[in-house]
Design a protein around this motif. Structure first.
Motif, PDB file in Angstrom:
ATOM      1  N   ILE A 158       1.169   0.608 -13.413  1.00 41.65           N
ATOM      2  CA  ILE A 158       1.382  -0.847 -13.305  1.00 41.65           C
ATOM      3  C   ILE A 158       1.192  -1.384 -11.887  1.00 41.65           C
ATOM      4  CG2 ILE A 158       2.886  -0.922 -15.318  1.00 41.65           C
ATOM      5  CD1 ILE A 158       5.279  -1.141 -13.458  1.00 41.65           C
ATOM      6  N   GLY A 159       0.887  -0.497 -10.935  1.00 36.92           N
ATOM      7  CA  GLY A 159       0.573  -0.945  -9.585  1.00 36.92           C
ATOM      8  C   GLY A 159       1.762  -1.239  -8.695  1.00 36.92           C
ATOM      9  N   ILE A 160       2.788  -0.410  -8.779  1.00 36.42           N
ATOM     10  CA  ILE A 160       3.960  -0.551  -7.913  1.00 36.42           C
ATOM     11  C   ILE A 160       4.340   0.835  -7.405  1.00 36.42           C
ATOM     12  CG2 ILE A 160       5.579  -0.427  -9.850  1.00 36.42           C
ATOM     13  CD1 ILE A 160       7.408  -2.360  -8.331  1.00 36.42           C
ATOM     14  N   ASN A 161       4.823   0.918  -6.174  1.00 37.95           N
ATOM     15  CA  ASN A 161       5.291   2.205  -5.636  1.00 37.95           C
ATOM     16  C   ASN A 161       6.678   2.482  -6.209  1.00 37.95           C
ATOM     17  OD1 ASN A 161       3.026   2.702  -4.073  1.00 37.95           O
ATOM     18  ND2 ASN A 161       3.836   1.571  -2.335  1.00 37.95           N
ATOM     19  N   LEU A 162       6.693   3.069  -7.390  1.00 36.91           N
ATOM     20  CA  LEU A 162       7.933   3.318  -8.109  1.00 36.91           C
ATOM     21  C   LEU A 162       8.366   4.757  -7.885  1.00 36.91           C
ATOM     22  CD1 LEU A 162       9.800   1.792 -10.137  1.00 36.91           C
ATOM     23  CD2 LEU A 162       8.549   2.962 -11.951  1.00 36.91           C
ATOM     24  N   GLY A 163       9.627   4.931  -7.543  1.00 46.16           N
ATOM     25  CA  GLY A 163      10.184   6.257  -7.348  1.00 46.16           C
ATOM     26  C   GLY A 163      11.632   6.295  -7.784  1.00 46.16           C
ATOM     27  N   THR A 164      12.259   7.419  -7.585  1.00 53.30           N
ATOM     28  CA  THR A 164      13.651   7.567  -8.028  1.00 53.30           C
ATOM     29  C   THR A 164      14.595   6.650  -7.258  1.00 53.30           C
ATOM     30  OG1 THR A 164      13.980   9.434  -6.532  1.00 53.30           O
ATOM     31  CG2 THR A 164      13.312   9.945  -8.794  1.00 53.30           C
TER      32      THR A 164
END
Length: 184
Positions: free
Chosen positions: A125-131
């Motif tokens: 989805i184009g986001i820097n997603l992390g824990t």
């Protein structure tokens, strides 16, 4: 280490939840971790150590691995619903978020596998997603709804409001918009 982002809208949060469910083909583990993490704002290493018994009590007492500080967290209705659903589908689980495979039975899911699942959805989805996005998202949404920096600092167990301000990742565009919002 790549800097992860807060998710800034309810629509994006729901989209991530749906993608985590879809990518796991019906296994709600990662979507449940995402939703529960948004509710409690714990670091992933502390979140994954929560036992089913602790979660069922509705009140968590967590000694943070990073800081050694003790946190008391009252589970809200959404968190309690996640716990109840997980208990029903995994009645013999020791941990709230436990591995389903036989070779790792009785162990919590690993931080690495959660990070991979979140990163895959973030890339999609184009986001820097992390824990850590769960903590940042909760802080950001609290800030956007008018909760004071000091209260957010306490919720996230930061050592100072300055750390919380940096943590929220307020952008230059957001700072610039205040000059249009507040004309004196």
């Amino acid at each position: 280490m790549e800097l992860v982002e807060a998710v800034k809208t309810a629509e994006e949060i729901e989209r991530i939840t749906r993608k985590l469910k879809f990518n796991a083909r019906g296994n709600t583990l990662y979507a449940d971790i995402w939703q529960f993490g948004l509710q409690v704002a714990l670091r992933i290493s502390d979140l994954l150590q929560i036992t089913m018994a602790e979660a069922m009590s509705g009140q968590l007492k967590v000694i943070e691995g990073k800081t050694g500080k003790t946190r008391s967290i009252k589970l809200n209705e959404k968190a309690r619903q996640i716990v109840a659903t997980r208990k029903q589908s995994h009645p013999d689980a020791t941990y709230l978020f436990e591995v389903d495979s036989n070779r790792a039975k009785g162990k919590p899911v690993s931080r690495v596998s959660v990070a991979k699942a979140f990163k895959a959805v973030g890339d999609e989805i184009g986001i820097n997603l992390g824990t850590h996005s769960m903590r940042k998202t909760r802080g950001w949404l609290m800030h956007q709804s008018g909760v004071s920096i000091e209260m957010i600092c306490k919720v996230l167990n930061h050592s100072s409001p300055a750390i919380t301000m940096f943590y929220l990742g307020i952008t230059q565009d957001e700072i610039d918009s205040t000059y249009d919002q507040f004309v004196i």
